[in-house]
Design a protein around this motif. Structure first.
Motif, mmCIF file in Angstrom:
data_model
loop_
_atom_site.group_PDB
_atom_site.id
_atom_site.type_symbol
_atom_site.label_atom_id
_atom_site.label_comp_id
_atom_site.label_asym_id
_atom_site.label_seq_id
_atom_site.Cartn_x
_atom_site.Cartn_y
_atom_site.Cartn_z
ATOM 1 N N ALA A 190 0.716 -1.026 0.244
ATOM 2 C CA ALA A 190 -0.209 -0.055 0.186
ATOM 3 C C ALA A 190 0.834 0.828 -0.248
ATOM 4 O O ALA A 190 -0.238 2.247 0.032
ATOM 5 N N GLY A 191 2.035 0.781 0.144
ATOM 6 C CA GLY A 191 2.573 1.955 0.317
ATOM 7 C C GLY A 191 4.177 1.844 1.396
ATOM 8 O O GLY A 191 4.015 1.350 2.560
ATOM 9 N N ILE B 105 5.692 17.089 -2.447
ATOM 10 C CA ILE B 105 6.277 15.832 -3.355
ATOM 11 C C ILE B 105 5.720 14.971 -1.218
ATOM 12 O O ILE B 105 5.466 14.961 -0.713
ATOM 13 N N HIS B 106 5.687 13.678 -2.534
ATOM 14 C CA HIS B 106 5.405 12.290 -1.191
ATOM 15 C C HIS B 106 6.261 12.504 -0.262
ATOM 16 O O HIS B 106 7.861 12.546 -0.357
ATOM 17 N N PRO B 107 6.028 12.344 1.167
ATOM 18 C CA PRO B 107 7.354 11.798 1.742
ATOM 19 C C PRO B 107 7.949 10.430 1.921
ATOM 20 O O PRO B 107 8.654 9.965 2.916
ATOM 21 N N ILE B 108 8.062 9.948 0.876
ATOM 22 C CA ILE B 108 8.696 8.376 0.569
ATOM 23 C C ILE B 108 10.394 8.999 1.155
ATOM 24 O O ILE B 108 10.486 8.432 1.522
ATOM 25 N N SER B 109 10.492 9.925 0.134
ATOM 26 C CA SER B 109 12.143 10.106 0.384
ATOM 27 C C SER B 109 12.080 11.233 1.831
ATOM 28 O O SER B 109 13.866 11.438 2.512
ATOM 29 N N LEU C 291 10.153 6.537 -6.880
ATOM 30 C CA LEU C 291 9.862 6.221 -6.320
ATOM 31 C C LEU C 291 8.153 5.421 -5.984
ATOM 32 O O LEU C 291 8.273 4.247 -5.590
ATOM 33 N N THR C 292 7.145 6.563 -5.680
ATOM 34 C CA THR C 292 6.022 6.145 -5.257
ATOM 35 C C THR C 292 5.486 4.962 -5.891
ATOM 36 O O THR C 292 4.796 3.767 -5.511
ATOM 37 N N ARG C 293 5.521 5.714 -7.077
ATOM 38 C CA ARG C 293 5.396 4.573 -8.233
ATOM 39 C C ARG C 293 5.674 2.847 -8.287
ATOM 40 O O ARG C 293 5.274 1.663 -8.934
ATOM 41 N N LEU C 294 7.159 2.859 -8.591
ATOM 42 C CA LEU C 294 7.875 1.406 -8.276
ATOM 43 C C LEU C 294 7.294 0.673 -7.222
ATOM 44 O O LEU C 294 7.608 -0.332 -6.526
ATOM 45 N N PHE C 295 7.242 1.105 -5.331
ATOM 46 C CA PHE C 295 7.432 0.834 -4.579
ATOM 47 C C PHE C 295 5.842 0.463 -3.787
ATOM 48 O O PHE C 295 5.632 -0.056 -2.990
ATOM 49 N N SER C 296 4.784 1.585 -4.752
ATOM 50 C CA SER C 296 4.200 1.377 -3.306
ATOM 51 C C SER C 296 2.610 0.418 -5.074
ATOM 52 O O SER C 296 1.563 0.705 -5.405
ATOM 53 N N ASN C 297 3.347 -1.186 -4.732
ATOM 54 C CA ASN C 297 2.247 -1.904 -5.703
ATOM 55 C C ASN C 297 2.827 -3.369 -5.554
ATOM 56 O O ASN C 297 4.021 -3.268 -4.698
#
Length: 405
Positions: free
Chosen positions: A209-210, A293-297, A352-358
């Protein structure tokens, strides 16, 4: 007429006002914010400050006040698994100090500590702050911008800086368009206590999910940034404490012992917003008003501090040369300084969000192989740490390097 009106009393607006008055005390800088004067005291969140941001706060004379509540991040662990997996293999680890002087590459700090220290500095430097007052409209003239306030008053300023958040109304009034999309995710933010010490370790678990990030705080506490699909996040926020803690433990694990939620829990929608321009005549954007931006980083807040360092240096140097600080020619130097870095970080976090949220198996295999390769290449790991701490590249603003303007 004043020199600069800053709209927005968060980290970015406050640090910009302090940086300007610190470097050029003669400049007339005022700040307005629509929130009540005590609203910041209810902020239970925490943020990661990279080394460059710490340098800026040290130069501004506020880091000493923040430091007792700051927890250094000494180790970063990255895993990739499903929630139901019995074992979470570690694919990438960053250990030790990131900077040349052996300082940690980042610290976790309570938002209240940063805001409180900046408010103290603003008061010490004589920056007037008008709480419960927002900028609702403005008209740009050849020599000044006339800003209408929610109080009914007007202020004439040579430059208006919008630090009013990702949904900036002033940005819209200026006619600046954005590139924007939503990820269908929300970030749940809360604080937990645990039995055993975290030893300065931050972990980012990539789940279907993320990302689920645990970030070390002082004592046996960790701040959580927990990404879920928006509908699931809303369900979790609305659930009772027992269900929430049960779902949290499934993701956090038991390596630090029993967990207890000690802060409130809130969810924030996640998306990408990039302003197509950062400036207009007598007008500039900074912080989330320019980019969200997304907080992934973990770089959103730090991008805002980079804006502050670049804009403050641009304004102060122009003033010292006798130039018009609100002219488009001056402000475009700031835009040139910041646009590429912001665009690059936006693209990076989006990928990164698209790569790791699946949970697509071939993609999972490829990303795990990639993480494993990075983990085995010390030179590449050092490069990523340097990027993370915000000190890479040439022509960095002086404040980020720990130098006064």
């Amino acid at each position: 007429m004043i020199d600069i009106l800053v709209a927005g009393g968060g980290y970015v607006g406050l640090s910009l006002a302090v940086a300007l008055k610190h470097a050029a005390p003669h400049l007339q800088v005022e700040l307005v914010d629509g929130a009540p004067a005590t609203a910041w005291q209810r902020d239970e969140r925490a943020s990661a400050l990279v080394a460059a941001a710490t340098n800026l706060l040290q130069v501004l004379g506020v880091w000493e006040q923040i430091a007792p509540e700051a927890e250094p991040i000494r180790r970063m662990v990255i895993t990739d698994s499903r929630t139901s997996d019995p074992v979470r293999p570690v694919f990438l680890t960053f250990e030790g100090a990131g900077t040349a002087d052996d300082a940690p590459f980042a610290h976790m700090v309570p938002n209240r500590a940063v805001t409180g220290s900046l408010l103290s500095a603003a008061e010490r430097l004589g920056v007037p702050i008008h709480w419960a007052t927002s900028a609702v409209d403005f008209t740009t003239g050849p020599h000044a911008t006339e800003v209408r306030l929610s109080s009914g008053e007007t202020v004439n300023a040579r430059l208006l800086v919008a630090c009013d958040g990702v949904r900036s109304k002033l940005r819209d009034i200026a006619g600046i368009k954005t590139v924007r999309w939503e990820y269908g995710q929300s970030g749940i933010v809360t604080m937990v206590e645990h039995e055993r010490p975290h030893e300065g370790t931050a972990e980012e678990h990539f789940l279907p999910a993320g990302p689920f990030a645990t970030l070390p705080m002082t004592g046996n506490r960790s701040s959580l940034v927990w990404t879920e699909r928006t509908e699931d996040a809303e369900r979790l926020i609305a659930s009772d404490d027992l269900l929430f803690e049960e779902e949290l433990e499934r993701r956090f694990g038991h390596k630090l012992g029993a967990l207890k939620v000690v802060g409130g829990r809130r969810a924030f929608p996640l998306g990408l917003t990039l302003a197509r321009a950062f400036v207009a005549p007598r007008f500039a954007l900074a912080g989330d008003a320019a980019h969200g931006i997304h907080p992934i980083s973990g770089q959103g807040l730090n991008l805002g501090f980079k804006d502050v360092a670049a804009l403050a240096e641009t304004i102060v140097e122009a003033d010292r040369l006798g130039q018009d600080i609100g002219s488009l020619a001056v402000l475009e130097r700031y835009e040139t300084w910041r646009r590429f870095d912001t665009f690059r970080m936006g693209v990076t976090t989006d990928v990164l969000t698209r790569l790791f949220s699946n949970d697509v198996t071939p993609i999972r295999v490829l990303r795990d192989v990639g993480l494993g390769i990075v983990d085995r290449l010390p030179g590449l790991k050092s490069y990523f740490i340097r990027q993370a701490e915000g000190l890479s590249g040439h022509n960095q603003p002086r404040l980020l390097m720990g130098q006064p303007i």
